[in-house]
Design a protein around this motif. Structure first.
Motif, PDB file in Angstrom:
ATOM      1  N   MET A   1       0.828  -1.176   0.000  1.00 49.25           N
ATOM      2  CA  MET A   1       0.000   0.000   0.000  1.00 49.25           C
ATOM      3  C   MET A   1       0.882   1.254   0.000  1.00 49.25           C
ATOM      4  O   MET A   1       0.615   2.195  -0.734  1.00 49.25           O
ATOM      5  N   THR A   2       1.918   1.240   0.816  1.00 52.06           N
ATOM      6  CA  THR A   2       2.795   2.402   0.900  1.00 52.06           C
ATOM      7  C   THR A   2       3.509   2.648  -0.420  1.00 52.06           C
ATOM      8  O   THR A   2       3.638   3.798  -0.853  1.00 52.06           O
ATOM      9  N   ALA A   3       3.965   1.583  -1.064  1.00 51.63           N
ATOM     10  CA  ALA A   3       4.665   1.744  -2.335  1.00 51.63           C
ATOM     11  C   ALA A   3       3.736   2.327  -3.399  1.00 51.63           C
ATOM     12  O   ALA A   3       4.153   3.181  -4.185  1.00 51.63           O
ATOM     13  N   LEU A   4       2.485   1.904  -3.407  1.00 51.53           N
ATOM     14  CA  LEU A   4       1.533   2.441  -4.377  1.00 51.53           C
ATOM     15  C   LEU A   4       1.238   3.918  -4.126  1.00 51.53           C
ATOM     16  O   LEU A   4       1.183   4.715  -5.065  1.00 51.53           O
ATOM     17  N   ILE A   5       1.044   4.278  -2.861  1.00 50.62           N
ATOM     18  CA  ILE A   5       0.781   5.677  -2.522  1.00 50.62           C
ATOM     19  C   ILE A   5       1.970   6.547  -2.908  1.00 50.62           C
ATOM     20  O   ILE A   5       1.815   7.613  -3.512  1.00 50.62           O
ATOM     21  N   ALA A   7       4.430   5.861  -5.125  1.00 49.28           N
ATOM     22  CA  ALA A   7       4.625   5.897  -6.573  1.00 49.28           C
ATOM     23  C   ALA A   7       3.630   6.843  -7.237  1.00 49.28           C
ATOM     24  O   ALA A   7       3.997   7.613  -8.133  1.00 49.28           O
ATOM     25  N   LEU A   8       2.392   6.802  -6.797  1.00 51.28           N
ATOM     26  CA  LEU A   8       1.392   7.703  -7.350  1.00 51.28           C
ATOM     27  C   LEU A   8       1.731   9.160  -7.041  1.00 51.28           C
ATOM     28  O   LEU A   8       1.656  10.023  -7.916  1.00 51.28           O
ATOM     29  N   TRP A   9       2.146   9.417  -5.809  1.00 53.94           N
ATOM     30  CA  TRP A   9       2.488  10.784  -5.399  1.00 53.94           C
ATOM     31  C   TRP A   9       3.675  11.317  -6.204  1.00 53.94           C
ATOM     32  O   TRP A   9       3.644  12.427  -6.714  1.00 53.94           O
ATOM     33  N   SER A  16       4.228  16.938 -13.099  1.00 57.47           N
ATOM     34  CA  SER A  16       3.865  18.347 -13.000  1.00 57.47           C
ATOM     35  C   SER A  16       5.078  19.230 -12.725  1.00 57.47           C
ATOM     36  O   SER A  16       4.924  20.401 -12.427  1.00 57.47           O
ATOM     37  N   SER A  17       6.277  18.688 -12.796  1.00 57.84           N
ATOM     38  CA  SER A  17       7.541  19.408 -12.637  1.00 57.84           C
ATOM     39  C   SER A  17       7.735  19.999 -11.249  1.00 57.84           C
ATOM     40  O   SER A  17       8.481  20.945 -11.079  1.00 57.84           O
ATOM     41  N   LYS A  18       7.065  19.467 -10.253  1.00 60.71           N
ATOM     42  CA  LYS A  18       7.285  19.917  -8.879  1.00 60.71           C
ATOM     43  C   LYS A  18       8.271  18.973  -8.205  1.00 60.71           C
ATOM     44  O   LYS A  18       8.411  17.823  -8.601  1.00 60.71           O
ATOM     45  N   ALA A  19       8.942  19.454  -7.188  1.00 60.23           N
ATOM     46  CA  ALA A  19       9.878  18.613  -6.451  1.00 60.23           C
ATOM     47  C   ALA A  19       9.092  17.779  -5.432  1.00 60.23           C
ATOM     48  O   ALA A  19       8.542  18.313  -4.472  1.00 60.23           O
ATOM     49  N   PRO A  20       9.026  16.463  -5.637  1.00 63.23           N
ATOM     50  CA  PRO A  20       8.252  15.625  -4.715  1.00 63.23           C
ATOM     51  C   PRO A  20       9.010  15.381  -3.410  1.00 63.23           C
ATOM     52  O   PRO A  20      10.228  15.297  -3.391  1.00 63.23           O
ATOM     53  N   THR A  21       8.263  15.297  -2.344  1.00 67.39           N
ATOM     54  CA  THR A  21       8.829  14.920  -1.048  1.00 67.39           C
ATOM     55  C   THR A  21       8.137  13.645  -0.593  1.00 67.39           C
ATOM     56  O   THR A  21       7.066  13.297  -1.075  1.00 67.39           O
ATOM     57  N   LEU A  67      10.582   3.640  -0.200  1.00 73.81           N
ATOM     58  CA  LEU A  67      11.743   3.481  -1.074  1.00 73.81           C
ATOM     59  C   LEU A  67      11.403   2.662  -2.316  1.00 73.81           C
ATOM     60  O   LEU A  67      11.823   3.003  -3.426  1.00 73.81           O
ATOM     61  N   ILE A  68      10.655   1.596  -2.142  1.00 73.31           N
ATOM     62  CA  ILE A  68      10.265   0.767  -3.284  1.00 73.31           C
ATOM     63  C   ILE A  68       9.388   1.564  -4.246  1.00 73.31           C
ATOM     64  O   ILE A  68       9.584   1.534  -5.461  1.00 73.31           O
ATOM     65  N   GLY A  69       8.420   2.294  -3.711  1.00 73.73           N
ATOM     66  CA  GLY A  69       7.561   3.117  -4.561  1.00 73.73           C
ATOM     67  C   GLY A  69       8.323   4.233  -5.252  1.00 73.73           C
ATOM     68  O   GLY A  69       8.056   4.554  -6.416  1.00 73.73           O
ATOM     69  N   THR A  70       9.297   4.798  -4.558  1.00 69.49           N
ATOM     70  CA  THR A  70      10.104   5.865  -5.142  1.00 69.49           C
ATOM     71  C   THR A  70      10.938   5.345  -6.303  1.00 69.49           C
ATOM     72  O   THR A  70      11.013   5.983  -7.355  1.00 69.49           O
TER      73      THR A  70
END
Length: 88
Positions: A1-5, A7-9, A16-21, A67-70
């Motif tokens: 669940m965390t990896a999906l959230i 990865a989507l984020w 959208s060219s924003k810096a993701p955190t 980390l996996i989702g990232t």
């Protein structure tokens, strides 16, 4: 669940060219997993202690999931940018 959230984020933020955190996906996953432990059903000190230990150990698998989702999202974004690159 965390990896999906995560990865989507990161996917939405990367497109959208924003810096993701990772703060928001981590906190959202932590909150959802704490809710799944049903803390409102605690009826004794023993259960409260077990809940505290589980809540303290919960960030470890959530961080691994982030980390996996990232990694998956960053590979997808890199491939998308590589395919969108104009021919030279």
């Amino acid at each position: 669940m965390t990896a999906l959230i995560t990865a989507l984020w990161i996917g939405v933020a990367g497109l959208s060219s924003k810096a993701p955190t990772l703060r928001l996906p981590f906190l959202l996953s932590y909150g959802l997993q704490v809710l799944s432990m049903q803390p409102w059903l605690i009826a004794s000190w023993r259960q409260a202690g077990m809940f505290a230990v589980m809540a303290a150990m919960l960030p470890i698998p959530i961080a691994v999931g982030c980390l996996i989702g990232t990694m998956a999202a960053m590979v997808a974004i890199a491939v998308k940018r590589w395919l969108a690159r104009p021919e030279r």
